[in-house]
Scaffold this active site. Structure first.
Site, short mmCIF file in Angstrom:
data_model
loop_
_atom_site.label_atom_id
_atom_site.label_comp_id
_atom_site.label_asym_id
_atom_site.label_seq_id
_atom_site.Cartn_x
_atom_site.Cartn_y
_atom_site.Cartn_z
N GLU A 13 9.66 -32.45 -3.51
CA GLU A 13 10.10 -32.90 -4.83
C GLU A 13 10.51 -34.36 -4.88
O GLU A 13 10.59 -34.94 -5.96
CB GLU A 13 11.24 -32.02 -5.33
CG GLU A 13 10.77 -30.74 -5.99
CD GLU A 13 11.70 -30.27 -7.10
OE1 GLU A 13 12.52 -31.06 -7.58
OE2 GLU A 13 11.60 -29.09 -7.48
N THR B 179 16.86 -39.63 -1.91
CA THR B 179 16.99 -38.81 -3.12
C THR B 179 18.25 -37.95 -3.05
O THR B 179 18.96 -37.79 -4.04
CB THR B 179 15.75 -37.92 -3.28
OG1 THR B 179 14.61 -38.75 -3.50
CG2 THR B 179 15.91 -36.97 -4.46
N GLU C 297 0.81 -1.23 0.00
CA GLU C 297 0.00 0.00 0.00
C GLU C 297 0.84 1.27 0.00
O GLU C 297 0.60 2.17 -0.83
CB GLU C 297 -0.98 0.01 1.18
CG GLU C 297 -2.01 -1.12 1.14
CD GLU C 297 -1.57 -2.36 1.90
OE1 GLU C 297 -2.45 -3.03 2.48
OE2 GLU C 297 -0.34 -2.64 1.93
N ARG D 97 17.84 -22.36 -11.22
CA ARG D 97 18.87 -22.28 -12.25
C ARG D 97 18.47 -21.39 -13.43
O ARG D 97 19.04 -21.49 -14.51
CB ARG D 97 19.22 -23.69 -12.74
CG ARG D 97 19.84 -24.56 -11.65
CD ARG D 97 20.38 -25.87 -12.19
NE ARG D 97 19.33 -26.74 -12.68
CZ ARG D 97 18.64 -27.59 -11.92
NH1 ARG D 97 18.87 -27.64 -10.62
NH2 ARG D 97 17.71 -28.36 -12.44
N THR E 129 8.98 -40.18 0.38
CA THR E 129 8.71 -38.86 0.97
C THR E 129 7.37 -38.32 0.48
O THR E 129 6.58 -37.78 1.25
CB THR E 129 9.85 -37.88 0.62
OG1 THR E 129 11.08 -38.40 1.13
CG2 THR E 129 9.58 -36.52 1.22
N CYS F 254 -0.66 0.15 7.49
CA CYS F 254 -1.02 0.54 6.13
C CYS F 254 -2.38 1.22 6.09
O CYS F 254 -2.65 2.06 5.22
CB CYS F 254 -1.02 -0.68 5.21
SG CYS F 254 0.63 -1.37 4.93
#
Length: 390
Positions: A325, A200, A56, A211, A330, A88
Site C-alpha cells: 500500500e 509511510t 468437500e 474498518r 516501496t 477429501c
C-alpha cells in the site's frame, strides 16, 4: 474439457463460494465445492476459516444422502494425503458421488494428480479443467506460493488527477472517495498481509486494519519495512500488535563477521571511534528490538530492500497474498524487482499541487507484461486494473 452450460454454471457457483474466505484460511487454499443432483444444488461448502474443514466434506455433509449418484464441482483437485484431516478424495469416494468436475489441478507435490487418480480408480468419472482460467484466478495466492515460493503481490495506489499519491509533510490525505476506500477495506479483508515502508508508517501513522463494521477480525498481518527499527512505540501499528499481528522487517544484526569485513576495524582492535560507534549502534538496535518485541511485534531480520529474500521468508510463514500500500519508494522497489502480480490504480478527481509526492507508476507506463483488465467507475473515482499473465 468440453462442458455443458450447466457444468459452467455450477462451477461458477463453486468459484464464488471459494472467494468467500479469501485471506482467512491460513496456509490452505480457499476452495469452493457444490454437490449437484438432478440439476439442483443439494450441497455447498467453502474451506472453513482457519483452513479446516475443507470444502468437500462440508458440501457432502450439507448434501447428506443426496450426494450418492450426484456430481461434485470443486475449484481445486481434492487432496489425496493424510494431514490433520483425512483426504477429501476419500470423502468423495465414500459418499458415492458418480462424477467429480475439477477446475484446477493442485500443484502441491503431495497431491498433483493423485487425487484425480484415486477418484478414477474408484470408478468415479472425473473431468478436469472446467473454467480453469477463472479457477486459477480465484486461487492465485495459493498457486503463487506453491509454485513460486512467494506470496501473490498486489500493488494498490490512489493517484490524484495531477499524478500524486500524497502531500509532503501532511501524512494521510484523502485522494479517493468513500466508495473506493470501502473497496480497499474489502481488499484488505481478502488478503493475508499488508505492507508499507517505514516512511509511510511514520508520516501517516496508519493502523492498516479492516474498518468494515463486523469485519475487523479479518484484518491482515501488518508488515513494515524498517531497516533501523525506527517504528515508534507509540504508533497505532505497535499499540494494536496484541490484536492484529505485526512484522517489522529489519536489516541484519551487526555481527562479529560484519566487523571483520573489508573497510571495518578487525575485532581485535578495541576502542577505536569507528568500533565504538558500531557497538553503540548495535546496542541501540538491540534496545529497540526488545521494546518492539515486548509490545508484541515480530522482528524479522531479512534485508528489507531485497524482495527476493523477503518474499520467500513471508511465504514460509504461510502468507500467500501480500497487499503493498505505500509509499512511492516501496511501490517502486517491488515493481523494479518484478514481483508485482496485480496493480490496482485508483484515480481521484482532485489535484494536489506542487507539494505532492509523485506516483511511482501511471497508466501510461505500466510494464508491458501486464494486461489491462479494464476500467470501472467507483463513486467519483475510477479504477484501472492490470494483471500479469499467471
Amino acid at each position: 474439457m468440453s462442458a455443458s452450460s450447466d457444468d459452467a454454471q455450477f462451477m461458477q457457483e463453486a468459484i464464488r463460494l471459494g472467494l468467500l474466505h479469501l485471506g482467512q484460511t491460513a496456509t490452505n487454499p480457499s476452495v469452493g465445492c457444490v454437490i449437484v443432483r438432478d440439476g439442483q444444488i443439494v450441497g455447498r461448502g467453502t474451506t472453513a476459516i482457519g483452513g479446516r474443514p475443507h470444502a468437500e466434506p462440508q458440501a457432502l455433509a450439507d448434501a447428506g444422502e443426496l450426494a450418492r449418484g450426484a456430481t461434485a464441482y470443486v475449484t481445486l483437485e481434492p487432496c489425496s494425503h493424510h494431514g490433520k484431516t483425512p483426504p477429501c478424495a476419500d470423502a468423495l469416494i465414500a459418499s458415492g458421488v458418480a462424477r467429480v468436475v475439477i477446475s484446477v489441478t493442485d500443484p502441491d507435490e503431495r497431491v498433483s494428480g493423485r487425487g484425480i487418480a484415486m477418484l478414477r480408480d474408484a470408478g468415479i468419472e472425473v473431468d478436469v479443467g472446467l473454467l480453469e482460467k477463472e479457477g486459477r484466478h480465484s486461487l492465485a495466492a495459493y498457486l503463487t506460493r506453491q509454485t513460486k515460493n512467494r506470496p501473490y503481490v498486489i500493488l494498490k495506489l490512489a493517484v490524484s488527477a495531477d499524478g500524486m499519491i500524497g502531500r509532503r509533510g501532511e501524512g494521510q490525505i484523502a485522494i479517493t472517495g468513500p466508495a473506493a476506500r470501502t473497496e480497499v477495506q474489502t481488499l484488505r479483508a481478502e488478503t493475508d498481509a499488508i505492507l508499507v515502508g517505514i516512511g509511510t508508517a511514520i508520516a501517516d501513522d496508519p493502523e492498516l486494519t479492516v474498518r468494515i463494521p463486523g469485519e475487523e477480525h479479518r484484518s491482515p498481518v501488518r508488515i513494515v519495512l524498517d531497516p533501523l527499527l525506527q517504528l515508534p512505540l507509540a504508533s497505532k501499528i505497535v499499540n494494536t500488535a496484541g490484536d492484529v499481528p505485526v512484522i517489522v522487517v529489519a536489516r541484519e544484526e551487526i555481527s562479529t563477521a560484519e566487523m571483520d569485513e573489508p573497510g571495518l576495524p578487525p575485532t581485535n582492535v578495541k576502542d577505536t571511534p569507528q568500533a565504538n560507534a558500531q557497538k553503540a549502534n548495535a546496542a541501540t538496535l538491540e534496545s529497540r528490538r526488545q521494546a518492539l518485541e515486548a509490545a508484541g511485534v515480530e522482528v524479522l531480520y531479512c534485508h528489507p530492500y531485497h524482495p527476493e529474500q523477503l518474499l520467500p521468508a513471508l511465504a514460509s510463514r504461510g502468507i500467500s497474498s501480500l497487499l503493498v500500500e505505500g509509499g512511492a519508494k516501496t511501490a517502486r522497489l517491488f515493481l523494479d524487482a518484478g514481483y508485482v502480480d496485480r496493480i490496482l490504480l485508483y484515480q481521484g478527481p482532485g489535484n494536489i499541487g506542487e507539494a505532492g509526492i509523485e506516483t511511482p507508476i501511471r497508466k501510461t507506463d505500466i510494464p508491458s507484461d501486464f494486461k489491462h483488465m479494464g476500467t470501472r467507475i467507483v463513486g467519483d473515482d475510477s479504477l484501472d486494473e492490470y494483471e500479469r499473465e499467471f
